[in-house]
Design an enzyme around this catalytic site. Structure first.
Site, mmCIF file in Angstrom:
data_model
loop_
_atom_site.group_PDB
_atom_site.id
_atom_site.type_symbol
_atom_site.label_atom_id
_atom_site.label_comp_id
_atom_site.label_asym_id
_atom_site.label_seq_id
_atom_site.Cartn_x
_atom_site.Cartn_y
_atom_site.Cartn_z
ATOM 1 N N HIS A 153 5.132 -1.151 9.046
ATOM 2 C CA HIS A 153 5.723 -2.475 9.252
ATOM 3 C C HIS A 153 5.152 -3.188 10.471
ATOM 4 O O HIS A 153 5.057 -4.417 10.474
ATOM 5 C CB HIS A 153 7.250 -2.350 9.332
ATOM 6 C CG HIS A 153 7.857 -1.836 8.058
ATOM 7 N ND1 HIS A 153 8.974 -1.032 8.012
ATOM 8 C CD2 HIS A 153 7.469 -1.993 6.760
ATOM 9 C CE1 HIS A 153 9.261 -0.733 6.754
ATOM 10 N NE2 HIS A 153 8.357 -1.296 5.980
ATOM 11 N N HIS B 297 6.244 -1.947 -4.574
ATOM 12 C CA HIS B 297 7.250 -0.878 -4.432
ATOM 13 C C HIS B 297 8.147 -1.312 -3.268
ATOM 14 O O HIS B 297 7.992 -0.828 -2.142
ATOM 15 C CB HIS B 297 6.600 0.460 -4.115
ATOM 16 C CG HIS B 297 5.677 0.999 -5.166
ATOM 17 N ND1 HIS B 297 4.517 0.366 -5.546
ATOM 18 C CD2 HIS B 297 5.741 2.130 -5.915
ATOM 19 C CE1 HIS B 297 3.911 1.086 -6.489
ATOM 20 N NE2 HIS B 297 4.630 2.157 -6.726
ATOM 21 N N SER C 16 10.146 -3.577 4.087
ATOM 22 C CA SER C 16 9.033 -4.535 4.040
ATOM 23 C C SER C 16 9.459 -5.934 3.548
ATOM 24 O O SER C 16 8.953 -6.927 4.073
ATOM 25 C CB SER C 16 7.889 -3.970 3.193
ATOM 26 O OG SER C 16 8.343 -3.448 1.974
ATOM 27 N N GLU D 287 10.450 -3.606 -7.972
ATOM 28 C CA GLU D 287 11.032 -2.288 -7.705
ATOM 29 C C GLU D 287 11.447 -1.652 -9.026
ATOM 30 O O GLU D 287 11.934 -2.319 -9.930
ATOM 31 C CB GLU D 287 12.230 -2.458 -6.749
ATOM 32 C CG GLU D 287 13.079 -1.247 -6.505
ATOM 33 C CD GLU D 287 12.346 -0.029 -5.954
ATOM 34 O OE1 GLU D 287 11.584 -0.163 -4.990
ATOM 35 O OE2 GLU D 287 12.542 1.071 -6.526
ATOM 36 N N ASP E 240 7.602 -1.312 -13.253
ATOM 37 C CA ASP E 240 6.592 -0.455 -12.629
ATOM 38 C C ASP E 240 5.673 -1.285 -11.722
ATOM 39 O O ASP E 240 5.175 -2.341 -12.133
ATOM 40 C CB ASP E 240 5.777 0.228 -13.738
ATOM 41 C CG ASP E 240 4.644 1.035 -13.151
ATOM 42 O OD1 ASP E 240 4.910 1.956 -12.364
ATOM 43 O OD2 ASP E 240 3.474 0.718 -13.448
ATOM 44 N N GLY E 241 5.452 -0.779 -10.519
ATOM 45 C CA GLY E 241 4.672 -1.523 -9.538
ATOM 46 C C GLY E 241 3.231 -1.753 -9.957
ATOM 47 O O GLY E 241 2.626 -2.772 -9.599
ATOM 48 N N ASP F 264 3.098 0.367 -1.814
ATOM 49 C CA ASP F 264 3.724 1.344 -0.913
ATOM 50 C C ASP F 264 4.465 2.377 -1.760
ATOM 51 O O ASP F 264 5.696 2.452 -1.754
ATOM 52 C CB ASP F 264 4.678 0.589 0.029
ATOM 53 C CG ASP F 264 5.343 1.509 1.033
ATOM 54 O OD1 ASP F 264 4.804 2.607 1.282
ATOM 55 O OD2 ASP F 264 6.395 1.120 1.571
HETATM 56 C C1 LIG Z 1 8.301 3.999 0.220
HETATM 57 S S1 LIG Z 1 9.511 3.176 -0.701
HETATM 58 C C2 LIG Z 1 9.210 1.492 -0.415
HETATM 59 C C3 LIG Z 1 9.521 1.023 0.939
HETATM 60 C C4 LIG Z 1 9.285 -0.429 1.175
HETATM 61 N N1 LIG Z 1 7.998 -0.882 0.688
HETATM 62 C C5 LIG Z 1 9.365 -0.701 2.648
HETATM 63 O O1 LIG Z 1 8.334 -0.659 3.324
HETATM 64 O O2 LIG Z 1 10.447 -0.948 3.143
HETATM 65 C C6 LIG Z 1 8.901 3.327 -2.335
HETATM 66 C C7 LIG Z 1 9.737 2.611 -3.375
HETATM 67 O O3 LIG Z 1 9.040 2.642 -4.611
HETATM 68 C C8 LIG Z 1 9.960 2.769 -5.669
HETATM 69 N N2 LIG Z 1 9.185 3.245 -6.823
HETATM 70 C C9 LIG Z 1 8.865 4.503 -7.188
HETATM 71 N N3 LIG Z 1 8.035 4.484 -8.241
HETATM 72 C C10 LIG Z 1 7.796 3.178 -8.536
HETATM 73 C C11 LIG Z 1 6.996 2.512 -9.493
HETATM 74 N N4 LIG Z 1 6.243 3.185 -10.374
HETATM 75 N N5 LIG Z 1 6.983 1.174 -9.485
HETATM 76 C C12 LIG Z 1 7.726 0.472 -8.594
HETATM 77 N N6 LIG Z 1 8.506 1.040 -7.661
HETATM 78 C C13 LIG Z 1 8.539 2.384 -7.638
HETATM 79 C C14 LIG Z 1 11.020 3.695 -5.133
HETATM 80 O O4 LIG Z 1 12.233 3.513 -5.809
HETATM 81 C C15 LIG Z 1 11.090 3.242 -3.657
HETATM 82 O O5 LIG Z 1 12.083 2.271 -3.486
#
Ligand SMILES: C[S@@+](CC[C@H](N)C(=O)[O-])C[C@H]1O[C@@H](n2cnc3c(N)ncnc32)[C@H](O)[C@@H]1O
Length: 280
Positions: free
Chosen positions: A19, A42, A100, A118, A143-144, A164
Site C-alpha cells: 500500500h 482481487h 487497497s 472480488e 474471477d479477477g 493482488d
Molecule cells: C490479498 S487479498 C486482497 C487484498 C487487497 N487487494 C488489499 O490490498 O487490500 C486477496 C483477495 O482475493 C480474493 N480472491 C481470491 N481468488 C480470487 C479470484 N480468482 N478472483 C478475484 N478475487 C479472488 C480473496 O477473496 C481476497 O479477498
C-alpha cells in the site's frame, strides 16, 4: 467457498509494502491532468477491523502497520500512505486498516475512476456496501483474471491495474505470470502491478522465467524479506512486479524499500531488492 480471508493478515508487513508503494504509483499517475482508471482484480473488503477475532488471531499488524503507527520519524515518501491509514482512525488509535480500495479512493480526482473486483461473496457485499453509491467506483463480483478481459483497456487509456492474488491455490504463480501477459496485451501502456509472496527460490525463479518469456518489457521488480530465506512457517517476504512504472517511481521506491527492510525486519537484518526483471 474461498478459504482465504484477508482479515487474518490485514495490516501486516506485506500490506505496508504494497500500500505504501501503491500510494506512490497513484500520486505519480495523478501528476498529469488526464483522468486515469484503477482496476483492482482481487480487491478484498476495503476496510479491516483490527479488533475482530480473526485479525487478533495472528495479529500480523503488530509486525506491520503497528511498527509505523505513532512514529514521528517516518520518511516523507510514506506520508500519503500513513494519511490513508490515519483517515480511518481519527481518534489517533489504530483500530482499522484500509485495504487497497480505500487507500486508492483517496487519490482519485473527480474525473478518475476505480473498478473493484472480488470473488468472495461476503467481501464483495462489503465492497458494495462501502462503494455502491460512489459514482466514481464500479464494484464487480467474479474471477479477477476474467476481470482483466472485461475491463481492459479502460476508456481513459491511462491507468493502474493491481493484481493482488491470495495465492491460496496451486499454480497461482503461473496464473499471475499469464495475467501479466494478458493485461499487457490488452493495455500495453498501463501501469500494471502484480503482488507475489516470496516462497522457495525455485518457485520464484520459475515465475520470473515465465514472466520474462511473455515478451513484455519494462518490468521493475521490488522485493522485501523480513525473515531469512530458510523460514517456512509464515510469509517471509513479498514482491511486486510493476510493468511501465511511472517516471520517478524507481528513485522513490529505492529508499522506501531500504527503510522498510530496517523497520519491518523480524529477528534478523531483512533484505530488499530493486531492479529491472526485464529492462525497456
Ligand atoms: C490479498 S487479498 C486482497 C487484498 C487487497 N487487494 C488489499 O490490498 O487490500 C486477496 C483477495 O482475493 C480474493 N480472491 C481470491 N481468488 C480470487 C479470484 N480468482 N478472483 C478475484 N478475487 C479472488 C480473496 O477473496 C481476497 O479477498
Amino acid at each position: 467457498m474461498l478459504a482465504y480471508r484477508h482479515l487474518f493478515h490485514a495490516g501486516n508487513f506485506a500490506d505496508v509494502f504494497k500500500h505504501a508503494l501503491l500510494a506512490r504509483l497513484l500520486l505519480l499517475l495523478a501528476r498529469k491532468d488526464k483522468p486515469f482508471c484503477y482496476l483492482d482484480t482481487h480487491a478484498g473488503t476495503g476496510l479491516y477491523d483490527l479488533s475482530h477475532p480473526w485479525a487478533k488471531k495472528l495479529a500480523e499488524h503488530r509486525e506491520g502497520i503497528a511498527r509505523l503507527w505513532g512514529r514521528k520519524d517516518i520518511p516523507e515518501a510514506f506520508a500519503p500512505y500513513m494519511e490513508a491509514v490515519q483517515a480511518e482512525n481519527p481518534d489517533g488509535k489504530l483500530h482499522f486498516y484500509p485495504g487497497s480500495p480505500r487507500v486508492t479512493r483517496r487519490f482519485l480526482r473527480p474525473g478518475d475512476r476505480m473498478v473493484l473486483n472480488e470473488l468472495n461473496k461476503k467481501d464483495f457485499a462489503e465492497l458494495k456496501e462501502q462503494f455502491g453509491r460512489d459514482r466514481q467506483v464500479g464494484v464487480h463480483y467474479g474471477d479477477g483474471y476474467q476481470a482483466l478481459k472485461a475491463h481492459l483497456p479502460p476508456k481513459e487509456r491511462r491507468g493502474l491495474v493491481l493484481v493482488d492474488s491470495s495465492f491460496d491455490r496451486a499454480k497461482e504463480f503461473d496464473r499471475v505470470a499469464d495475467a501479466l501477459g494478458l493485461a499487457h496485451e490488452r493495455f500495453a501502456t498501463g501501469v500494471l502491478a502484480f503482488w507475489y509472496p516470496l516462497m522457495e527460490a525455485p518457485a520464484i525463479r520459475a515465475f520470473e522465467r515465465r514472466v520474462a518469456a511473455s515478451g513484455v518489457r519494462k518490468i521493475l521488480k521490488l522485493e522485501l524479506s523480513v525473515l531469512p530465506e530458510t523460514w517456512s512457517q509464515s510469509l517471509r517476504g513479498c514482491g511486486l512486479l510493476v510493468v511501465n512504472p511511472p517516471f520517478g517511481f524507481e528513485e522513490e521506491a529505492a529508499p522506501m524499500l531500504e527503510w522498510m527492510r530496517v523497520t519491518l525486519a523480524q529477528g534478523g537484518p531483512g533484505a530488499c531488492e530493486l531492479g529491472w526483471l526485464v529492462p525497456e
